[in-house]
Design a protein around this motif. Structure first.
Motif, PDB file in Angstrom:
ATOM      1  N   ASN A  81       0.816  -1.228   0.000  1.00 54.48           N
ATOM      2  CA  ASN A  81       0.000   0.000   0.000  1.00 54.48           C
ATOM      3  C   ASN A  81       0.843   1.268   0.000  1.00 54.48           C
ATOM      4  O   ASN A  81       0.417   2.311   0.521  1.00 54.48           O
ATOM      5  CB  ASN A  81      -0.972   0.020   1.189  1.00 54.48           C
ATOM      6  N   LEU A  82       2.047   1.174  -0.582  1.00 57.30           N
ATOM      7  CA  LEU A  82       2.854   2.372  -0.783  1.00 57.30           C
ATOM      8  C   LEU A  82       2.358   3.108  -2.021  1.00 57.30           C
ATOM      9  O   LEU A  82       1.936   2.494  -3.006  1.00 57.30           O
ATOM     10  CB  LEU A  82       4.331   1.999  -0.952  1.00 57.30           C
ATOM     11  N   ARG A  83       2.420   4.437  -1.983  1.00 54.95           N
ATOM     12  CA  ARG A  83       1.973   5.268  -3.097  1.00 54.95           C
ATOM     13  C   ARG A  83       3.189   5.697  -3.911  1.00 54.95           C
ATOM     14  O   ARG A  83       4.196   6.144  -3.349  1.00 54.95           O
ATOM     15  CB  ARG A  83       1.182   6.465  -2.586  1.00 54.95           C
ATOM     16  N   ILE A  84       3.092   5.568  -5.226  1.00 54.75           N
ATOM     17  CA  ILE A  84       4.232   5.764  -6.115  1.00 54.75           C
ATOM     18  C   ILE A  84       4.050   7.031  -6.945  1.00 54.75           C
ATOM     19  O   ILE A  84       2.974   7.259  -7.520  1.00 54.75           O
ATOM     20  CB  ILE A  84       4.429   4.551  -7.052  1.00 54.75           C
ATOM     21  N   TYR A  85       5.157   7.810  -7.043  1.00 55.14           N
ATOM     22  CA  TYR A  85       5.182   9.035  -7.834  1.00 55.14           C
ATOM     23  C   TYR A  85       6.388   8.984  -8.778  1.00 55.14           C
ATOM     24  O   TYR A  85       7.407   8.378  -8.454  1.00 55.14           O
ATOM     25  CB  TYR A  85       5.281  10.270  -6.922  1.00 55.14           C
ATOM     26  N   SER A  86       6.250   9.633  -9.909  1.00 57.56           N
ATOM     27  CA  SER A  86       7.332   9.622 -10.896  1.00 57.56           C
ATOM     28  C   SER A  86       7.967  11.002 -11.040  1.00 57.56           C
ATOM     29  O   SER A  86       7.278  12.001 -11.272  1.00 57.56           O
ATOM     30  CB  SER A  86       6.807   9.170 -12.262  1.00 57.56           C
ATOM     31  N   TYR A  87       9.274  11.026 -10.914  1.00 55.46           N
ATOM     32  CA  TYR A  87      10.087  12.182 -11.290  1.00 55.46           C
ATOM     33  C   TYR A  87      10.690  11.956 -12.673  1.00 55.46           C
ATOM     34  O   TYR A  87      11.074  12.892 -13.358  1.00 55.46           O
ATOM     35  CB  TYR A  87      11.184  12.370 -10.240  1.00 55.46           C
ATOM     36  N   GLY A  88      10.743  10.698 -13.072  1.00 56.11           N
ATOM     37  CA  GLY A  88      11.403  10.323 -14.325  1.00 56.11           C
ATOM     38  C   GLY A  88      10.702  10.805 -15.574  1.00 56.11           C
ATOM     39  O   GLY A  88      11.262  10.688 -16.671  1.00 56.11           O
ATOM     40  N   THR A  89       9.482  11.361 -15.451  1.00 55.17           N
ATOM     41  CA  THR A  89       8.815  11.910 -16.623  1.00 55.17           C
ATOM     42  C   THR A  89       9.368  13.278 -17.013  1.00 55.17           C
ATOM     43  O   THR A  89       9.103  13.745 -18.132  1.00 55.17           O
ATOM     44  CB  THR A  89       7.293  12.047 -16.377  1.00 55.17           C
ATOM     45  N   ASN A  90      10.121  13.948 -16.125  1.00 57.11           N
ATOM     46  CA  ASN A  90      10.751  15.212 -16.507  1.00 57.11           C
ATOM     47  C   ASN A  90      11.570  15.003 -17.784  1.00 57.11           C
ATOM     48  O   ASN A  90      12.326  14.028 -17.884  1.00 57.11           O
ATOM     49  CB  ASN A  90      11.672  15.713 -15.395  1.00 57.11           C
ATOM     50  N   PRO A  91      11.447  15.883 -18.767  1.00 53.06           N
ATOM     51  CA  PRO A  91      12.170  15.666 -20.023  1.00 53.06           C
ATOM     52  C   PRO A  91      13.668  15.464 -19.862  1.00 53.06           C
ATOM     53  O   PRO A  91      14.268  14.673 -20.599  1.00 53.06           O
ATOM     54  CB  PRO A  91      11.840  16.932 -20.825  1.00 53.06           C
ATOM     55  N   HIS A  92      14.294  16.166 -18.896  1.00 52.54           N
ATOM     56  CA  HIS A  92      15.742  15.987 -18.745  1.00 52.54           C
ATOM     57  C   HIS A  92      16.107  14.618 -18.194  1.00 52.54           C
ATOM     58  O   HIS A  92      17.286  14.248 -18.200  1.00 52.54           O
ATOM     59  CB  HIS A  92      16.333  17.091 -17.857  1.00 52.54           C
ATOM     60  N   MET A  93      15.117  13.833 -17.752  1.00 55.79           N
ATOM     61  CA  MET A  93      15.361  12.489 -17.242  1.00 55.79           C
ATOM     62  C   MET A  93      15.087  11.419 -18.288  1.00 55.79           C
ATOM     63  O   MET A  93      15.031  10.236 -17.959  1.00 55.79           O
ATOM     64  CB  MET A  93      14.483  12.239 -16.008  1.00 55.79           C
ATOM     65  N   CYS A  94      14.944  11.802 -19.552  1.00 58.62           N
ATOM     66  CA  CYS A  94      14.597  10.813 -20.586  1.00 58.62           C
ATOM     67  C   CYS A  94      15.714   9.814 -20.829  1.00 58.62           C
ATOM     68  O   CYS A  94      15.470   8.735 -21.383  1.00 58.62           O
ATOM     69  CB  CYS A  94      14.196  11.511 -21.880  1.00 58.62           C
ATOM     70  N   GLY A  95      16.947  10.151 -20.425  1.00 54.87           N
ATOM     71  CA  GLY A  95      18.048   9.203 -20.557  1.00 54.87           C
ATOM     72  C   GLY A  95      18.777   9.256 -21.877  1.00 54.87           C
ATOM     73  O   GLY A  95      19.669   8.448 -22.126  1.00 54.87           O
ATOM     74  N   ASP A  96      18.417  10.204 -22.732  1.00 53.32           N
ATOM     75  CA  ASP A  96      19.051  10.337 -24.044  1.00 53.32           C
ATOM     76  C   ASP A  96      19.340  11.820 -24.251  1.00 53.32           C
ATOM     77  O   ASP A  96      18.462  12.587 -24.658  1.00 53.32           O
ATOM     78  CB  ASP A  96      18.126   9.805 -25.139  1.00 53.32           C
ATOM     79  N   SER A  97      20.585  12.233 -23.964  1.00 52.95           N
ATOM     80  CA  SER A  97      20.905  13.654 -24.029  1.00 52.95           C
ATOM     81  C   SER A  97      20.765  14.199 -25.438  1.00 52.95           C
ATOM     82  O   SER A  97      20.352  15.351 -25.634  1.00 52.95           O
ATOM     83  CB  SER A  97      22.323  13.900 -23.504  1.00 52.95           C
ATOM     84  N   GLY A  98      21.087  13.391 -26.442  1.00 54.93           N
ATOM     85  CA  GLY A  98      20.924  13.841 -27.816  1.00 54.93           C
ATOM     86  C   GLY A  98      19.471  14.115 -28.161  1.00 54.93           C
ATOM     87  O   GLY A  98      19.153  15.092 -28.847  1.00 54.93           O
ATOM     88  N   PHE A  99      18.582  13.250 -27.681  1.00 53.67           N
ATOM     89  CA  PHE A  99      17.155  13.457 -27.920  1.00 53.67           C
ATOM     90  C   PHE A  99      16.677  14.698 -27.194  1.00 53.67           C
ATOM     91  O   PHE A  99      15.969  15.539 -27.766  1.00 53.67           O
ATOM     92  CB  PHE A  99      16.377  12.223 -27.437  1.00 53.67           C
ATOM     93  N   TYR A 100      17.062  14.848 -25.925  1.00 50.05           N
ATOM     94  CA  TYR A 100      16.642  16.004 -25.134  1.00 50.05           C
ATOM     95  C   TYR A 100      17.085  17.306 -25.782  1.00 50.05           C
ATOM     96  O   TYR A 100      16.352  18.307 -25.770  1.00 50.05           O
ATOM     97  CB  TYR A 100      17.212  15.888 -23.723  1.00 50.05           C
ATOM     98  N   GLN A 101      18.275  17.312 -26.345  1.00 45.28           N
ATOM     99  CA  GLN A 101      18.791  18.538 -26.928  1.00 45.28           C
ATOM    100  C   GLN A 101      18.133  18.903 -28.247  1.00 45.28           C
ATOM    101  O   GLN A 101      18.440  19.951 -28.827  1.00 45.28           O
ATOM    102  CB  GLN A 101      20.310  18.447 -27.062  1.00 45.28           C
ATOM    103  N   ARG A 102      17.195  18.083 -28.698  1.00 46.88           N
ATOM    104  CA  ARG A 102      16.391  18.480 -29.850  1.00 46.88           C
ATOM    105  C   ARG A 102      15.292  19.459 -29.447  1.00 46.88           C
ATOM    106  O   ARG A 102      14.658  20.071 -30.295  1.00 46.88           O
ATOM    107  CB  ARG A 102      15.774  17.229 -30.496  1.00 46.88           C
ATOM    108  N   LEU A 103      15.065  19.608 -28.144  1.00 49.21           N
ATOM    109  CA  LEU A 103      14.134  20.632 -27.660  1.00 49.21           C
ATOM    110  C   LEU A 103      14.803  22.002 -27.744  1.00 49.21           C
ATOM    111  O   LEU A 103      16.012  22.116 -27.528  1.00 49.21           O
ATOM    112  CB  LEU A 103      13.737  20.334 -26.215  1.00 49.21           C
TER     113      LEU A 103
END
Length: 456
Positions: A81-103
């Motif tokens: 019954n732990l409640r889960i939240y995501s920080y990983g949806t932040n665009p800088h957390m996508c894990g692909d710096s090349g993809f992020y830098q297309r923004l």
């Protein structure tokens, strides 16, 4: 009084070193019921979720390799019954710096009036329409594939508040941004004259490089808020308009982000990260206005000397840079200026030398980590930290809606467990009722988490 402790892990690497059940047992020991994770979740992006040109970024190889472990961990957490939240949806957390830098990226104003793009993993501009489109698409993906995730933690983009220049964090946190086409378009949308905003910023830039005792006296004697005092000292009202534009544009971004999340599912929660109240006039994250749209606010109680993001380090960089620009002025005056700007005074600090004994020699101007240096004085926690917590609660309007991040370092001199304990004790005494623990799971830090998370 015990505080409602939330806990966050920055990625998924902890699953390689920890068994699931013992780790969750630790959470229960500290009476933690909410967990957040910075790693991207293992899922295939759905192009239909993305309105802009970027149709989703696949999770990085490290996430895909741990997919089974991640799912097993989440199922085990939900079974308790732990409640889960995501920080990983932040665009800088996508894990692909090349993809992020297309923004579209931020553009920093230079003293010769040229613009320099920020090329880094955190360099995207919040005013670019593509940014919000990509961000909401990532959240839609998580909500589809992991519908039991109950909310999301936002962290930037923000306008900067540092003046150390491009050599510090590649300009990510530089005060004199953003002046690129995205912000020009946003200024027109919000009814600002972008040329006036640029001239206000240039005036401030030149003012800081040519301070004199008369200007400092105007700053010290002004009865108003720091932005008004700064504008009066510089003789330039457009400085206030520029800072107000930062605030209005961030409110617009956060309002659209929160509305987009609520349109997916009104039960989803959105937490908005910010800096401490001392710094938010420069970053645009007005806590009171953002509280009208967010479920809760996460001001960062980051305090360390050196490294990135810490309060002591920011004061040091401002004072050192102002000294380099104004060597004719006494350091005591430059510190007094910095304190007036930020609205607090560090105890026992009137010079750069006073600050340097808090960190190992050679680390003050580095982002490397050290454990050596004198601890901060007790009155720093009971005065400065407590006052910042009181301010954030007052600005938001409800203690239950204030859930600060705590951490012990982003490089620089790592806070000791005793300093973390003093931080949380001062915050609780100032009225804080809940916080997000983002500290390493080391024994000393964890003892502090248990102490502040359990009822006596």
């Amino acid at each position: 009084m015990a505080m409602d402790t939330w806990f966050m892990q920055g990625g998924w690497a902890f699953l390689d070193a920890s068994e699931i059940d013992p780790l969750l047992d630790k959470m229960e020991e500290a009476e933690i019921r909410h967990l957040a994770f910075g790693g991207p979740l293992p899922l295939a992006p759905e192009p239909r979720h993305y309105e802009g040109p970027l149709k989703g970024c696949p999770p990085p190889p490290a996430t895909r390799a741990r997919a089974a472990k991640i799912r097993s961990f989440l199922e085990a957490a939900w079974s308790r019954n732990l409640r889960i939240y995501s920080y990983g949806t932040n665009p800088h957390m996508c894990g692909d710096s090349g993809f992020y830098q297309r923004l579209p990226n931020k553009h920093l104003l230079q003293v010769d009036q040229s613009l320099v793009g920020v090329e880094s993993y955190w360099g995207a501009c919040a005013n670019a329409p593509e940014f919000l489109q990509f961000y909401l698409g990532r959240i839609r993906d998580v909500h589809l594939h992991f519908p039991r995730v109950e909310g999301f933690l936002n962290d930037g983009p923000e306008f900067g508040y540092e003046i150390a220049g491009l050599g510090y964090m590649d300009g990510n946190l530089d005060l004199f941004g953003c002046f690129g086409p995205c912000c020009a378009s946003k200024a027109r949308e919000l009814g600002y004259d972008f040329g006036d905003l640029k001239q206000g910023a240039l005036r401030l830039m030149n003012f800081l490089r040519a301070l004199d005792e008369g200007a400092l006296a105007r700053m010290f004697e002004h009865p108003g808020a720091p932005p008004d005092a700064l504008a009066a000292a510089a003789g330039e009202d457009r400085i206030v308009a520029w800072l107000r534009f930062k605030e209005d544009s961030i409110v617009s971004y956060v309002q659209q982000l929160c509305r987009g999340v609520k349109e997916m599912n009104s039960a989803l929660e959105m937490g908005i990260g910010s800096r401490l109240p001392a710094f938010v006039p420069l970053t645009g994250y007005d806590l009171g206005r953002l509280a009208q749209h967010a479920d809760f606010l996460l001001p960062k109680i980051y305090l360390w000397m050196g490294g990135v993001d810490g309060l002591y380090g920011t004061v040091y960089r401002w004072a050192r840079t102002l000294r380099d620009w104004n060597p004719h002025l006494r350091e005591e005056l430059l510190f007094r200026f910095t304190y007036r700007l930020f609205g607090f005074e560090l105890p026992q600090v009137q010079s750069l030398a006073d600050m340097l004994h808090h960190i190992e020699p050679g680390f003050a101007d580095s982002t490397a980590r050290t454990y050596l240096g004198a601890p901060f004085p007790a009155e720093f926690f009971t005065r400065v930290v407590a006052d910042q917590v009181r301010l954030m609660i007052a600005q938001v309007g409800a203690a239950a809606q204030v859930r600060p991040w705590t951490h012990v370092d982003h490089g620089g001199r790592v806070l000791t467990p005793d300093e973390l304990d003093r931080t949380l004790s001062a915050a609780a005494a100032a009225g804080l009722r809940t916080y997000l623990n983002y500290c390493p799971l080391e024994s000393g830090n964890w003892e502090v988490a248990i102490k502040h998370g359990k009822e006596d």
